[in-house]
Motif scaffolding. Structure first.
Motif, short mmCIF file in Angstrom:
data_model
loop_
_atom_site.label_atom_id
_atom_site.label_comp_id
_atom_site.label_asym_id
_atom_site.label_seq_id
_atom_site.Cartn_x
_atom_site.Cartn_y
_atom_site.Cartn_z
N ARG A 140 0.83 -1.22 0.00
CA ARG A 140 0.00 0.00 0.00
C ARG A 140 0.86 1.26 0.00
O ARG A 140 0.36 2.34 -0.29
CB ARG A 140 -0.90 0.03 1.24
N SER A 141 2.12 1.12 0.33
CA SER A 141 2.96 2.28 0.63
C SER A 141 3.78 2.79 -0.54
O SER A 141 4.63 3.65 -0.35
CB SER A 141 3.91 1.92 1.78
N SER A 204 -12.32 -4.10 0.40
CA SER A 204 -13.19 -4.90 1.25
C SER A 204 -14.11 -4.01 2.08
O SER A 204 -15.23 -4.40 2.40
CB SER A 204 -12.36 -5.80 2.16
N ASP A 205 -13.64 -2.83 2.44
CA ASP A 205 -14.42 -1.91 3.29
C ASP A 205 -15.15 -0.84 2.49
O ASP A 205 -16.15 -0.29 2.96
CB ASP A 205 -13.51 -1.24 4.32
N GLY A 206 -14.66 -0.50 1.32
CA GLY A 206 -15.22 0.57 0.51
C GLY A 206 -14.10 1.28 -0.23
O GLY A 206 -12.97 1.36 0.27
N LEU A 207 -14.39 1.82 -1.41
CA LEU A 207 -13.37 2.45 -2.23
C LEU A 207 -12.68 3.59 -1.50
O LEU A 207 -11.45 3.66 -1.45
CB LEU A 207 -14.00 2.98 -3.54
N HIS A 213 -6.58 4.07 3.32
CA HIS A 213 -5.47 3.32 3.91
C HIS A 213 -4.22 3.44 3.04
O HIS A 213 -3.11 3.62 3.55
CB HIS A 213 -5.85 1.84 4.05
N LEU A 214 -4.41 3.33 1.74
CA LEU A 214 -3.29 3.45 0.80
C LEU A 214 -2.68 4.84 0.86
O LEU A 214 -1.46 5.01 0.85
CB LEU A 214 -3.77 3.11 -0.61
N ASP A 283 -2.64 14.70 1.33
CA ASP A 283 -3.15 13.54 2.06
C ASP A 283 -4.64 13.41 1.83
O ASP A 283 -5.30 14.30 1.30
CB ASP A 283 -2.84 13.64 3.56
N GLY A 284 -5.19 12.28 2.23
CA GLY A 284 -6.62 12.06 2.17
C GLY A 284 -7.13 11.71 0.78
O GLY A 284 -6.41 11.77 -0.22
#
Length: 302
Positions: A140-141, A204-207, A213-214, A283-284
């Motif tokens: 993800r990083s 899995s949780d939502g786009l 998280h990414l 960010d975000g």
């Protein structure tokens, strides 16, 4: 019950020792093993009046397999732990087993062992092992400013199917089917790795939640283009009938287990992938330049 679960099942060549001993032995040709685990609890993650036991078994495997392919690896072995009440009919456990093996066969993998306990409701916990095939894992990083953001697979279908079930509607069987048994784009994960994806995650949780998280892991911002994420006709039709927002399903609906990844600017996307935005400094997660308001997807403890 264990004998019924493993009798006559075929193991892949990577399984050196399958069920029957205290532990299994598997081949790790790469020298590294990718591992992940997920749990499904009756009443929280599935309902047996909405889904058949076979569908639950397939769904349990699918969500684990999606985690492995999102690293650019391929699932090879599954360990299954099952808890259920003492009066659970054998027909239910047989169907769960059939569903598990059916989805495992999509990978040419094997069920190499697990555990079984008595519990108050049906609980399935699956651990999956995967093979990187000599490649580096896609984390993800690794996203960088200027990268393009892309997705593979359907968005919002499982959330729409859940909404139809909650409303008691029988009008959208394809959407309900997508909630009962997700169809992750398995082969798109390793294909993205081979194509030079800089970061990747399964949705899995939502786009918005998973790209969030990414974004945090990479220290960058993500800007999505709403025009490239227009809900399809089935979602729009269901939203109109159910008084819901199809756009919300696309941006925050999880459990389709689609994949999201970032690729270098200008790079050709592999088959099955489509561009939906860009990585920027900051960010975000933003949509058309505006920060997303509200929850971005599933919250385990809400």
């Amino acid at each position: 019950m264990i004998d019924r679960a493993v009798a006559g099942r075929v193991q892949p060549a990577s399984t050196l020792l399958g069920p029957g001993d205290d532990a299994a032995v598997v081949r790790a040709a790469d020298g590294r093993v990718v591992a992940s685990t997920d749990m499904l609890v009756q009443g929280r993650h599935f309902r047996l009046d909405w889904s058949s036991p076979e569908q639950v078994g397939r769904k349990a495997v699918a969500q684990n397999g999606a985690d492995i392919v999102s690293m650019g690896a391929w699932p090879t072995s599954f360990l299954v732990a099952l808890g259920c009440p003492a009066d659970t009919p054998v027909s239910v456990t047989d169907a769960l087993t059939d569903g598990i093996w059916s989805e495992v066969a999509e990978f040419g993998a094997g069920v190499i062992g697990g555990d079984m306990v008595q519990s108050e409701q049906v609980v399935i916990s699956i651990t999956v092992l995967g093979d990187l095939g000599g490649h580096e894992p896609v984390l993800r990083s690794g996203a960088r400013a200027g990268d393009q953001v892309a997705v593979a697979g359907r968005l919002g279908w499982s959330a729409a199917g859940l909404a139809a079930l909650l409303a008691g509607s029988a009008d959208f069987p394809e959407l309900v089917g997508a909630h009962q048994v997700p169809t992750p784009p398995y082969r798109c994960g390793p294909a993205a790795a081979r194509a030079g994806a800089t970061a990747m995650t399964d949705i899995s949780d939502g786009l918005v939640a998973d790209l969030g998280h990414l974004s945090v892991a990479s220290g960058v911002g993500v800007d999505l283009d709403a025009n490239l994420l227009e809900p399809d006709a089935q979602l729009r039709s269901a939203a109109t009938a159910l008084g819901a927002d199809a756009r919300e399903w696309v941006f925050t609906g999880g459990e389709d287990h689609a994949l999201a990844a970032t690729f270098p600017a200008g790079a050709a996307l592999p088959e099955g992938w489509r561009r939906i935005g860009v990585v920027r400094a900051g960010d975000g997660v933003h949509v058309d330049g505006r920060s997303w308001a509200g929850a971005g997807g599933w919250q385990s403890f809400s």
